[in-house]
Design an enzyme around this catalytic site. Structure first.
Site, PDB file in Angstrom:
ATOM      1  N   ALA A  75       0.666  -1.120   0.035  1.00 26.51           N
ATOM      2  CA  ALA A  75      -0.045  -0.120  -0.168  1.00 26.51           C
ATOM      3  C   ALA A  75       0.723   1.155   0.187  1.00 26.51           C
ATOM      4  O   ALA A  75       1.937   1.141   0.493  1.00 26.51           O
ATOM      5  CB  ALA A  75      -0.910  -0.101   1.085  1.00 26.51           C
ATOM      6  N   GLY A 120       0.621  -5.105   0.785  1.00 27.31           N
ATOM      7  CA  GLY A 120      -0.522  -5.031  -0.171  1.00 27.31           C
ATOM      8  C   GLY A 120      -0.149  -5.726  -1.673  1.00 27.31           C
ATOM      9  O   GLY A 120      -1.003  -6.227  -2.251  1.00 27.31           O
ATOM     10  N   GLU A 123      -0.588  -9.244  -0.957  1.00 26.87           N
ATOM     11  CA  GLU A 123      -1.902  -9.668  -1.054  1.00 26.87           C
ATOM     12  C   GLU A 123      -2.489  -9.703  -2.359  1.00 26.87           C
ATOM     13  O   GLU A 123      -3.418 -10.542  -2.572  1.00 26.87           O
ATOM     14  CB  GLU A 123      -2.297  -8.590  -0.020  1.00 26.87           C
ATOM     15  CG  GLU A 123      -1.848  -8.807   1.603  1.00 26.87           C
ATOM     16  CD  GLU A 123      -2.368  -7.853   2.329  1.00 26.87           C
ATOM     17  OE1 GLU A 123      -3.267  -8.083   3.179  1.00 26.87           O
ATOM     18  OE2 GLU A 123      -1.823  -6.603   2.415  1.00 26.87           O
ATOM     19  N   GLU A 143       3.889  -5.762   7.225  1.00 20.24           N
ATOM     20  CA  GLU A 143       3.087  -4.705   7.846  1.00 20.24           C
ATOM     21  C   GLU A 143       2.983  -4.181   9.401  1.00 20.24           C
ATOM     22  O   GLU A 143       3.036  -3.123   9.976  1.00 20.24           O
ATOM     23  CB  GLU A 143       1.455  -4.877   7.791  1.00 20.24           C
ATOM     24  CG  GLU A 143       1.077  -4.541   6.156  1.00 20.24           C
ATOM     25  CD  GLU A 143       1.392  -5.770   5.448  1.00 20.24           C
ATOM     26  OE1 GLU A 143       2.135  -6.987   5.656  1.00 20.24           O
ATOM     27  OE2 GLU A 143       0.571  -5.806   4.211  1.00 20.24           O
TER      28      GLU A 143
HETATM   29  N1  CO8 Z   1       4.599   3.311  -0.358  1.00 21.05           N
HETATM   30  C1  CO8 Z   1       5.219   4.480  -0.851  1.00 21.05           C
HETATM   31  N2  CO8 Z   1       6.251   4.698  -1.409  1.00 21.05           N
HETATM   32  C2  CO8 Z   1       7.125   3.424  -1.472  1.00 21.05           C
HETATM   33  C3  CO8 Z   1       6.698   2.368  -1.153  1.00 21.05           C
HETATM   34  C4  CO8 Z   1       5.417   2.089  -0.389  1.00 21.05           C
HETATM   35  N3  CO8 Z   1       4.950   1.065   0.090  1.00 21.05           N
HETATM   36  N4  CO8 Z   1       7.696   1.424  -1.149  1.00 21.05           N
HETATM   37  C5  CO8 Z   1       8.722   2.195  -2.018  1.00 21.05           C
HETATM   38  N5  CO8 Z   1       8.448   3.465  -1.834  1.00 21.05           N
HETATM   39  C6  CO8 Z   1       9.029   4.710  -2.583  1.00 21.05           C
HETATM   40  C7  CO8 Z   1      10.275   5.063  -1.650  1.00 21.05           C
HETATM   41  O1  CO8 Z   1       9.879   5.925  -0.662  1.00 21.05           O
HETATM   42  C8  CO8 Z   1      11.203   5.629  -2.635  1.00 21.05           C
HETATM   43  O2  CO8 Z   1      10.705   6.620  -3.064  1.00 21.05           O
HETATM   44  P1  CO8 Z   1      11.615   8.090  -2.902  1.00 21.05           P
HETATM   45  O3  CO8 Z   1      12.535   7.717  -4.012  1.00 21.05           O
HETATM   46  O4  CO8 Z   1      10.808   9.478  -3.246  1.00 21.05           O
HETATM   47  O5  CO8 Z   1      12.340   8.019  -1.689  1.00 21.05           O
HETATM   48  C9  CO8 Z   1      10.851   4.659  -3.928  1.00 21.05           C
HETATM   49  O6  CO8 Z   1       9.695   4.088  -3.660  1.00 21.05           O
HETATM   50  C10 CO8 Z   1      12.098   3.763  -4.011  1.00 21.05           C
HETATM   51  O7  CO8 Z   1      12.310   3.100  -2.845  1.00 21.05           O
HETATM   52  P2  CO8 Z   1      13.558   2.823  -1.856  1.00 21.05           P
HETATM   53  O8  CO8 Z   1      14.315   3.995  -2.102  1.00 21.05           O
HETATM   54  O9  CO8 Z   1      12.983   2.499  -0.689  1.00 21.05           O
HETATM   55  O10 CO8 Z   1      14.203   1.391  -2.720  1.00 21.05           O
HETATM   56  P3  CO8 Z   1      15.038   0.431  -2.004  1.00 21.05           P
HETATM   57  O11 CO8 Z   1      15.462  -0.279  -3.094  1.00 21.05           O
HETATM   58  O12 CO8 Z   1      15.874   1.039  -1.277  1.00 21.05           O
HETATM   59  O13 CO8 Z   1      14.014  -0.328  -1.057  1.00 21.05           O
HETATM   60  C11 CO8 Z   1      12.144  -1.648  -0.391  1.00 21.05           C
HETATM   61  C12 CO8 Z   1      13.149  -1.299  -1.635  1.00 21.05           C
HETATM   62  C13 CO8 Z   1      12.699  -2.503   0.439  1.00 21.05           C
HETATM   63  C14 CO8 Z   1      11.084  -2.400  -0.921  1.00 21.05           C
HETATM   64  C15 CO8 Z   1      11.665  -0.550   0.388  1.00 21.05           C
HETATM   65  O14 CO8 Z   1      11.133   0.397  -0.468  1.00 21.05           O
HETATM   66  C16 CO8 Z   1      10.415  -0.595   1.444  1.00 21.05           C
HETATM   67  O15 CO8 Z   1      10.668  -1.295   2.517  1.00 21.05           O
HETATM   68  N6  CO8 Z   1       9.235  -0.320   0.863  1.00 21.05           N
HETATM   69  C17 CO8 Z   1       8.030  -0.358   1.814  1.00 21.05           C
HETATM   70  C18 CO8 Z   1       7.696  -1.884   2.066  1.00 21.05           C
HETATM   71  C19 CO8 Z   1       6.587  -1.861   2.822  1.00 21.05           C
HETATM   72  O16 CO8 Z   1       6.546  -1.886   3.884  1.00 21.05           O
HETATM   73  N7  CO8 Z   1       5.490  -2.574   2.439  1.00 21.05           N
HETATM   74  C20 CO8 Z   1       4.073  -2.602   3.249  1.00 21.05           C
HETATM   75  C21 CO8 Z   1       3.300  -1.331   3.059  1.00 21.05           C
HETATM   76  S1  CO8 Z   1       1.994  -1.436   4.303  1.00 21.05           S
HETATM   77  C22 CO8 Z   1       0.920  -2.126   3.344  1.00 21.05           C
HETATM   78  O17 CO8 Z   1       0.932  -2.893   2.191  1.00 21.05           O
HETATM   79  C23 CO8 Z   1      -0.417  -2.507   4.043  1.00 21.05           C
HETATM   80  C24 CO8 Z   1      -1.637  -3.180   3.217  1.00 21.05           C
HETATM   81  C25 CO8 Z   1      -2.768  -3.285   3.887  1.00 21.05           C
HETATM   82  C26 CO8 Z   1      -3.739  -2.007   3.889  1.00 21.05           C
HETATM   83  C27 CO8 Z   1      -5.160  -1.990   4.150  1.00 21.05           C
HETATM   84  C28 CO8 Z   1      -5.858  -0.905   4.379  1.00 21.05           C
HETATM   85  C29 CO8 Z   1      -5.293   0.653   3.945  1.00 21.05           C
END
Ligand code: CO8
Length: 269
Positions: A75, A120, A123, A143
């Site tokens: 998400a 997500g 999922e 999450e």
């Molecule tokens: N949301 C928003 N932006 C994101 C997300 C995300 N999930 N993942 C990555 N990005 C963005 C980063 O902020 C970054 O943006 P910017 O260049 O502006 O800083 C860009 O994408 C590239 O990401 P990274 O620089 O972090 O890339 P890396 O290669 O260093 O890392 C990762 C890759 C490991 C995937 C890292 O980006 C990460 O940990 N992302 C988040 C993963 C995460 O926690 N996902 C779960 C999110 S919560 C969820 O999914 C809940 C679902 C249920 C919701 C139900 C109701 C609402």
């Protein structure tokens, strides 16, 4: 709202849907944020899958992410920052409903997991009929690290797929597992070299397309309606669907083609 510019391609800000013959390829298109699922993506997924579900000429749907890094990294965390209790609950329900649309589609949906499938994003893959991962893919449900739980069906679909213990291990540790580990757990059906992912998806689609269309839909129906019923009830459901298919032209054609040692021609009736 996506613009249906041509019958072959539907393009929105966040999705591309290309239809070639009987295969539709839906691509998440927010590579700059690793295809994070924001509200617009959900609107567009709903639009595209409603459209594809009504298009009887489309018989297999491939779903993948743009860029080399991610299927979907979850998400959109920016949208989660401000939400409170009731809004979060409503967003979860809306996402669940749209993923259920994908899950209950009459057409098989194959997730081609080309990189990160986290939260997500994982999922979303779980709501698909089949999952093929690139050997570079990483999957996880992180999450709890954000103080949340999976809210788009992950707490329910993952334990049904790989068992409660392995599912809970992923949720409680937030670990990102490799494609090989996902295959071992049964979270994905196949792992292929990243460069071959789309071609392999098309090969799998071709194998499905060679089967009788009504039988393919009936397999989906029998499994999705039967899997959570008690066995006796589910077996009755299977027999009803089996009987229905036995009265189709395609069943006559399939059996006749086998006896005449030729390739069947399906009418879809
Ligand atoms: N949301 C928003 N932006 C994101 C997300 C995300 N999930 N993942 C990555 N990005 C963005 C980063 O902020 C970054 O943006 P910017 O260049 O502006 O800083 C860009 O994408 C590239 O990401 P990274 O620089 O972090 O890339 P890396 O290669 O260093 O890392 C990762 C890759 C490991 C995937 C890292 O980006 C990460 O940990 N992302 C988040 C993963 C995460 O926690 N996902 C779960 C999110 S919560 C969820 O999914 C809940 C679902 C249920 C919701 C139900 C109701 C609402």
């Amino acid at each position: 709202m996506p613009d249906a510019a041509a019958s072959e391609a539907i393009l929105s800000d966040t999705l591309l849907c290309e239809i070639e013959g009987r295969i539709a390829t839906v691509t998440l298109k927010r590579p700059q944020v690793l295809n994070a699922l924001n509200a617009q993506v959900f609107d567009d997924l709903e639009y595209v899958f409603t459209y594809l579900a009504k298009d009887a000429s489309v018989r297999v749907i491939l779903l993948t992410g743009s860029g080399e890094k991610a299927f979907a990294a979850g998400a959109d965390i920016k949208e989660l920052a401000e939400i409170g209790r009731f809004q979060a609950q409503a967003l979860s329900r809306r996402g669940q409903r749209i993923f259920r649309l994908i899950e209950t589609c009459d057409t098989p949906v194959i997730a081609l997991i080309n990189g990160f499938a986290l939260g997500g994003g994982c999922e979303l893959a779980l709501a698909c009929t089949l999952r093929i991962a690139a050997d570079t893919a990483k999957l996880g449900l992180p999450e709890a690290r954000l103080g949340l739980i999976p809210g788009y069906g992950g707490t329910q679909r993952l334990p049904r797929l790989i068992g409660p213990s392995a599912a809970l291990k992923m949720m409680l540790t937030g670990e990102r597992i490799s494609a090989a580990e996902a295959l071992r757990l049964g979270l994905v059906d196949e792992v292929v070299p990243a460069a071959d992912l789309l071609a392999h998806g098309r090969e799998l689609a071709a194998a499905i397309l060679s089967m009788a269309p009504l039988a393919v839909t009936a397999c989906l129906e029998a499994v999705s309606k039967g899997v959570d019923r008690d066995l006796e009830d589910a077996l009755r459901l299977e027999s009803r669907i089996f009987g229905r298919l036995a009265a189709t032209e395609d069943k006559s054609e399939g059996v006749q083609a086998f006896l005449e040692k030729r390739v069947p021609t399906w009418a879809g009736r």
